[in-house]
Scaffold this motif. Structure first.
Motif, PDB file in Angstrom:
ATOM      1  N   GLU A  47     -21.179  12.226  -5.320  1.00  0.00           N
ATOM      2  CA  GLU A  47     -20.991  11.214  -6.351  1.00  0.00           C
ATOM      3  C   GLU A  47     -19.536  11.154  -6.817  1.00  0.00           C
ATOM      4  N   ILE A  48     -18.915  12.329  -6.967  1.00  0.00           N
ATOM      5  CA  ILE A  48     -17.503  12.387  -7.388  1.00  0.00           C
ATOM      6  C   ILE A  48     -16.611  11.712  -6.347  1.00  0.00           C
ATOM      7  N   LEU A  49     -16.867  12.032  -5.074  1.00  0.00           N
ATOM      8  CA  LEU A  49     -16.062  11.452  -3.999  1.00  0.00           C
ATOM      9  C   LEU A  49     -16.308   9.952  -3.865  1.00  0.00           C
ATOM     10  N   ARG A  50     -17.564   9.534  -4.065  1.00  0.00           N
ATOM     11  CA  ARG A  50     -17.869   8.111  -4.003  1.00  0.00           C
ATOM     12  C   ARG A  50     -17.083   7.340  -5.052  1.00  0.00           C
ATOM     13  N   LYS A  51     -17.062   7.870  -6.275  1.00  0.00           N
ATOM     14  CA  LYS A  51     -16.318   7.218  -7.360  1.00  0.00           C
ATOM     15  C   LYS A  51     -14.820   7.210  -7.059  1.00  0.00           C
ATOM     16  N   ASN A  52     -14.309   8.332  -6.547  1.00  0.00           N
ATOM     17  CA  ASN A  52     -12.887   8.407  -6.215  1.00  0.00           C
ATOM     18  C   ASN A  52     -12.540   7.405  -5.113  1.00  0.00           C
ATOM     19  N   ASN A  53     -13.399   7.305  -4.109  1.00  0.00           N
ATOM     20  CA  ASN A  53     -13.158   6.355  -3.015  1.00  0.00           C
ATOM     21  C   ASN A  53     -13.192   4.913  -3.504  1.00  0.00           C
ATOM     22  N   GLU A  54     -14.112   4.628  -4.416  1.00  0.00           N
ATOM     23  CA  GLU A  54     -14.178   3.272  -4.986  1.00  0.00           C
ATOM     24  C   GLU A  54     -12.888   2.935  -5.736  1.00  0.00           C
ATOM     25  N   ASP A  55     -12.395   3.904  -6.514  1.00  0.00           N
ATOM     26  CA  ASP A  55     -11.138   3.690  -7.247  1.00  0.00           C
ATOM     27  C   ASP A  55      -9.978   3.467  -6.286  1.00  0.00           C
ATOM     28  N   MET A  56      -9.928   4.262  -5.202  1.00  0.00           N
ATOM     29  CA  MET A  56      -8.850   4.124  -4.226  1.00  0.00           C
ATOM     30  C   MET A  56      -8.923   2.790  -3.500  1.00  0.00           C
ATOM     31  N   GLU A  57     -10.136   2.353  -3.158  1.00  0.00           N
ATOM     32  CA  GLU A  57     -10.291   1.069  -2.479  1.00  0.00           C
ATOM     33  C   GLU A  57      -9.860  -0.078  -3.390  1.00  0.00           C
ATOM     34  N   ALA A  58     -10.197   0.037  -4.671  1.00  0.00           N
ATOM     35  CA  ALA A  58      -9.775  -0.996  -5.630  1.00  0.00           C
ATOM     36  C   ALA A  58      -8.256  -1.018  -5.754  1.00  0.00           C
ATOM     37  N   PHE A  59      -7.647   0.175  -5.782  1.00  0.00           N
ATOM     38  CA  PHE A  59      -6.186   0.258  -5.839  1.00  0.00           C
ATOM     39  C   PHE A  59      -5.561  -0.358  -4.593  1.00  0.00           C
ATOM     40  N   LYS A  60      -6.100  -0.025  -3.414  1.00  0.00           N
ATOM     41  CA  LYS A  60      -5.539  -0.552  -2.171  1.00  0.00           C
ATOM     42  C   LYS A  60      -5.700  -2.067  -2.075  1.00  0.00           C
ATOM     43  N   ASP A  61      -6.798  -2.581  -2.619  1.00  0.00           N
ATOM     44  CA  ASP A  61      -6.983  -4.040  -2.645  1.00  0.00           C
ATOM     45  C   ASP A  61      -5.869  -4.702  -3.451  1.00  0.00           C
ATOM     46  N   ARG A  62      -5.573  -4.127  -4.627  1.00  0.00           N
ATOM     47  CA  ARG A  62      -4.507  -4.693  -5.479  1.00  0.00           C
ATOM     48  C   ARG A  62      -3.150  -4.565  -4.794  1.00  0.00           C
ATOM     49  N   LEU A  63      -2.905  -3.415  -4.183  1.00  0.00           N
ATOM     50  CA  LEU A  63      -1.643  -3.157  -3.480  1.00  0.00           C
ATOM     51  C   LEU A  63      -1.431  -4.158  -2.353  1.00  0.00           C
ATOM     52  N   ASN A  64      -2.474  -4.376  -1.562  1.00  0.00           N
ATOM     53  CA  ASN A  64      -2.340  -5.238  -0.391  1.00  0.00           C
ATOM     54  C   ASN A  64      -2.330  -6.713  -0.740  1.00  0.00           C
ATOM     55  N   ILE A  65      -2.837  -7.070  -1.902  1.00  0.00           N
ATOM     56  CA  ILE A  65      -2.677  -8.441  -2.390  1.00  0.00           C
ATOM     57  C   ILE A  65      -1.226  -8.658  -2.834  1.00  0.00           C
ATOM     58  N   LEU A  66      -0.683  -7.667  -3.536  1.00  0.00           N
ATOM     59  CA  LEU A  66       0.688  -7.762  -4.041  1.00  0.00           C
ATOM     60  C   LEU A  66       1.699  -7.884  -2.893  1.00  0.00           C
ATOM     61  N   TRP A  67       1.557  -7.040  -1.858  1.00  0.00           N
ATOM     62  CA  TRP A  67       2.523  -6.992  -0.764  1.00  0.00           C
ATOM     63  C   TRP A  67       2.007  -7.709   0.492  1.00  0.00           C
ATOM     64  N   LYS A  68       0.996  -8.542   0.357  1.00  0.00           N
ATOM     65  CA  LYS A  68       0.295  -9.120   1.506  1.00  0.00           C
ATOM     66  C   LYS A  68       1.218  -9.794   2.517  1.00  0.00           C
ATOM     67  N   ASP A  69       2.083 -10.680   2.056  1.00  0.00           N
ATOM     68  CA  ASP A  69       2.888 -11.474   2.988  1.00  0.00           C
ATOM     69  C   ASP A  69       3.804 -10.620   3.860  1.00  0.00           C
ATOM     70  N   PRO A  70       4.635  -9.753   3.269  1.00  0.00           N
ATOM     71  CA  PRO A  70       5.488  -8.937   4.150  1.00  0.00           C
ATOM     72  C   PRO A  70       4.700  -7.929   4.975  1.00  0.00           C
ATOM     73  N   PHE A  71       3.610  -7.365   4.415  1.00  0.00           N
ATOM     74  CA  PHE A  71       2.772  -6.453   5.200  1.00  0.00           C
ATOM     75  C   PHE A  71       2.229  -7.150   6.440  1.00  0.00           C
ATOM     76  N   ASP A  72       1.698  -8.358   6.252  1.00  0.00           N
ATOM     77  CA  ASP A  72       1.106  -9.084   7.378  1.00  0.00           C
ATOM     78  C   ASP A  72       2.154  -9.441   8.433  1.00  0.00           C
ATOM     79  N   LEU A  73       3.331  -9.883   7.981  1.00  0.00           N
ATOM     80  CA  LEU A  73       4.391 -10.223   8.930  1.00  0.00           C
ATOM     81  C   LEU A  73       4.872  -8.985   9.688  1.00  0.00           C
ATOM     82  N   LEU A  74       4.974  -7.858   8.981  1.00  0.00           N
ATOM     83  CA  LEU A  74       5.418  -6.624   9.624  1.00  0.00           C
ATOM     84  C   LEU A  74       4.397  -6.163  10.667  1.00  0.00           C
TER      85      LEU A  74
END
Length: 339
Positions: free
Chosen positions: A40-67
């Motif tokens: 349960e602890i790891l599930r919650k941690n993974n959910e938080d990390m996935e939410a963080f990565k979603d925000r990160l990849n939305i923010l940097w989406k254009d240059p990440f995709d081009l790279l």
């Protein structure tokens, strides 16, 4: 009086031991509770990390995709070049081809690692891997410039590096036995170590100065004391030395790397100990990766230039300019609310 003081001292010590034992028991119970609740602890941690990565990849989406697109195109170009040119390169003992195609494949692999680290929020790790990509770009251009002789020495230098890894054990045969026992590994056969030493000695007789550090480049440089910085300067990439030196802080254990972190805003340096991912700092590793990968492409593809190569290089030049522009724009847009 002395006995009374001694009894009080003993009683205080026993009380302290009881207190420590109780705290230890509580700590163990809490630890076991975490083990029991680990899924349960790891599930919650993974959910938080996935939410963080979603925000990160939305923010940097254009240059990440081009790279990532640039990396895909580079990998495809290397694969095509290998398939088209390997048969004749093998017939002609084309050491330049063999060295550069291997370096190009490694560059594409490192590119994947860099993108993975950035998409997960690890700018310093990505920049540390760029350091290796820069080294590949430097060596690739050097071999392209200096031809088959330098490439042959470079490929043969693999044996020199193997010898160096085992040199301590040749000088002290009992040392490897000791290390093997500690690690639980079977000892490396000493006769195979001696065989590597013999091969190394043959190469040293065949090629002057090859036994030295970066000795494979000694003849091409015209320098009996070669090093990476001299090779870097020879191919005109020493202007990236400040970035290379900065990347060293994220590879080694020096104090600067414990204070400076690319994932922190400037005002946070020295005040925050970053022990995880961050959505800041992607511009330098992203831009540097694009530049160095293009240099590795150039070293390989200009071996046998044609119209397709010229078109590819022009297209990727535009792509790199756009990648750099977008990374810088997002980097500059950061404010306190995005930290």
């Amino acid at each position: 009086m002395e006995k009374k003081k001694e009894d009080e001292k003993t009683e205080n010590s026993e009380n302290e031991n009881d207190k420590n034992s109780e705290e230890l028991r509580e700590a163990i119970e809490q630890l076991f509770e975490k083990f029991e609740n680990a899924p349960e602890i790891l599930r919650k941690n993974n959910e938080d990390m996935e939410a963080f990565k979603d925000r990160l990849n939305i923010l940097w989406k254009d240059p990440f995709d081009l790279l990532e697109l640039f990396l895909m195109l580079s990998t495809e170009a290397g694969d095509k070049f290998n398939k088209e040119n390997r048969p004749i390169a093998s017939e002609q003992n084309d050491y330049v081809f063999e060295a550069l195609i291997r370096l190009h494949a490694k560059a594409c692999l490192i590119g994947q690692e860099i993108i993975t680290l950035m998409r997960n929020g690890y700018a310093t790790g990505a920049f540390a891997r760029w350091r290796s990509l820069h080294e590949i770009a430097v060596i690739s251009l050097f071999i392209n410039n200096h031809g088959n002789s330098a490439a042959e020495r470079y490929l043969c230098y693999d044996t020199i590096e193997s010898y160096r890894a085992l040199r301590d054990y040749l000088e002290d045969p009992d040392l490897y036995k000791k290390h093997s026992e500690i690690l639980g590994y079977a000892p490396y056969p000493f006769d195979e170590i001696k065989n590597i030493e013999n091969l190394r000695n043959q190469l040293c007789n065949q090629f002057d100065d090859i036994g030295k550090n970066y000795g494979w480049a000694a003849k091409a440089l015209g320098d009996k004391s070669p090093n990476f910085h001299k090779i870097e300067k020879n191919v005109g990439l020493d202007y990236l030395r400040p970035f290379y030196n900065m990347a060293n802080h994220f590879v080694h254990a020096g104090p600067r790397g414990t204070v400076f972190n690319m994932g922190l805003l400037e005002k946070e340096e020295g005040h925050i100990l970053l022990a995880g991912a961050s959505n800041f700092g992607m511009a330098d590793p992203g831009s540097c990766m694009a530049i160095s990968l293009s240099q590795v492409n150039k070293a390989l593809l200009t071996m046998k230039p044609d119209m397709q190569t010229s078109v590819f290089m022009e297209i990727t030049k535009y792509l790199i300019d756009e990648i750099n522009k977008q990374f810088i724009e997002i980097h500059k847009s950061f404010d306190d609310n995005k930290s």
